[in-house]
Design an enzyme around this catalytic site. Structure first.
Site, short mmCIF file in Angstrom:
data_model
loop_
_atom_site.label_atom_id
_atom_site.label_comp_id
_atom_site.label_asym_id
_atom_site.label_seq_id
_atom_site.Cartn_x
_atom_site.Cartn_y
_atom_site.Cartn_z
N CYS A 46 0.83 -1.20 0.00
CA CYS A 46 0.00 0.00 0.00
C CYS A 46 0.86 1.25 0.00
O CYS A 46 2.00 1.22 0.43
CB CYS A 46 -0.86 0.05 1.27
SG CYS A 46 -2.20 -1.13 1.28
N CYS A 50 -2.91 4.84 2.68
CA CYS A 50 -4.05 3.94 2.40
C CYS A 50 -5.04 3.93 3.56
O CYS A 50 -4.67 3.91 4.73
CB CYS A 50 -3.56 2.51 2.15
SG CYS A 50 -4.92 1.37 1.76
N CYS A 77 -2.25 -2.96 -3.74
CA CYS A 77 -3.56 -2.81 -3.09
C CYS A 77 -4.54 -2.20 -4.10
O CYS A 77 -4.24 -1.23 -4.77
CB CYS A 77 -3.42 -1.90 -1.88
SG CYS A 77 -4.98 -1.40 -1.14
N CYS A 80 -5.88 1.57 -2.60
CA CYS A 80 -5.12 2.82 -2.66
C CYS A 80 -4.28 2.94 -3.94
O CYS A 80 -3.70 3.98 -4.20
CB CYS A 80 -4.23 2.97 -1.43
SG CYS A 80 -2.92 1.75 -1.31
ZN LIG Z 1 -3.94 0.13 0.25
#
Ligand SMILES: [Zn+2]
Length: 361
Positions: A46, A50, A77, A80
């Site tokens: 991330c 995030c 991810c 994000c």
């Molecule tokens: Zn994330």
């Protein structure tokens, strides 16, 4: 002293693990692009800001960038999107939209100031992200638009130049009438100090309201009347259009009846940089063709901003002249339309039919 060293640039000193963890706990946006946090238990990495729930400290490791995380076997991810939203990347995307929306290519200083970076630094950054300098990007953008417009069947060179954003015909117009049209502040302020003429005309798709300042069209909408116009521009002086105005209104009606014939009508409207970039992209869609919201977002250099592109389409103030009806959902369904899906469907069918028949037997 070397001039370069005087330029303030964002510092990118590596962060230690403790600082990284603190940035993650703070969801610190300014740390985005400086490192990614990879979660051992889920295999996902991330950006620091995030919004997802934080793992235990012992389950997160810190890597310098997405490439290093992928190399170590982690996946990005989906929430994000750490690959897309580095801080520098965002600045470059914003600059691309700024350049795309500008009537004339902005200078490096203007682009850098817009992005909030020093010019020399931003020049390097832009080139690193896009492979082009800002000036080369602006040139290629206009060249692409001109090429697309020239390939459009039945279009004249003049209208192609116009559609490409060169604005050769309209620049002279704008210079002559600069003080008559709506300034961005007048636009925001409900048209204060501006006179707006209007007419409601019958078309095969129902009554259309056509409104314009002395500089150009500021509102085209179906099913609206003088009262709706007053609500939109409460501080403007609103008057019925005269004989000269009826010529302009007739051009709009003609465009609705046959949207494949390019009409060179003056426009007087304001929007955010992003909205203007989207509207320019809409005007570049040839009649008889459609695009998805995703393609519009990509066309203005903001591939991640699909939803915002959809909103900007919905904010269009000039129905048909800015052909927001030519944008569909990625799955081919109609999506939305401010004046009803039946009308959107009817416009698209009309364009498809006319472009087929003009292609000949
Ligand atoms: Zn994330």
């Amino acid at each position: 002293m070397n001039q370069m060293t005087d330029i303030p640039v964002p510092t990118h000193t590596p962060l230690d693990d403790e600082s990284c963890w603190e940035a993650v706990l703070r969801r610190d946006r300014t740390a985005d692009g400086r490192f990614v946090g990879a979660v051992l238990t889920t295999g996902i990495y991330c950006k620091p800001s995030c919004a997802a729930r934080h793992p235990l400290r012992e389950n997160m490791i810190f890597l310098p960038d997405p490439a290093a995380a992928r190399e170590a076997g982690f996946r990005a991810c989906l929430r994000c999107r750490p690959d897309e939203v580095g801080r520098d990347r965002l600045a470059v995307e914003a600059a691309q939209a700024f350049i795309a929306a500008a009537q004339t290519p902005p200078s490096l200083d203007e682009v850098a100031a817009h992005a909030g970076y020093a010019p020399h630094h931003f020049h390097r950054l832009f080139k690193r992200e896009t492979g082009l300098t800002p000036a080369a990007f602006a040139r290629s953008l206009r060249a692409e638009r001109l090429k697309a417009a020239l390939e459009e069947e039945g279009g004249s060179v003049t209208s192609a130049i116009y559609e490409a954003g060169y604005n050769a015909p309209s620049r002279a117009y704008a210079d002559a009438q600069r003080h008559l049209g709506m300034t961005p502040s007048a636009w925001k302020d409900g048209g204060s100090g501006v006179t707006i003429s209007y007419m409601v005309r019958e078309t095969s798709l129902g009554p259309v309201l056509v409104a314009a300042t002395a500089k150009g069209l500021c509102r085209i909408s179906f099913d609206e009347d003088e009262e709706a116009l007053r609500r939109r521009f409460p501080n403007a002086q609103i008057v019925p259009g005269d004989a000269a105005f009826s010529t302009l209104a007739a051009q709009v009606v003609k465009l609705i009846e046959d949207p494949t014939q390019p009409v060179d009508v003056p426009i007087d409207m304001c929007g955010t940089v992003f909205q203007q970039a989207v509207w320019a992209a809409l005007r570049a869609i040839p009649p008889g063709e459609t695009r998805s919201y995703r393609e519009i977002a990509a066309a203005i250099g903001r591939p991640g901003a699909v939803r915002a592109a959809g909103t900007a389409c919905g904010d269009n103030v000039l129905a048909v002249v800015i052909p927001c009806h030519r944008v569909l959902r990625s799955d081919g369904t109609l999506g939305g339309y401010a004046y009803g899906l039946e009308r959107k469907q009817a416009l698209l069918e009309r364009e498809a039919r006319i472009s087929e028949s003009s292609a000949g037997p």
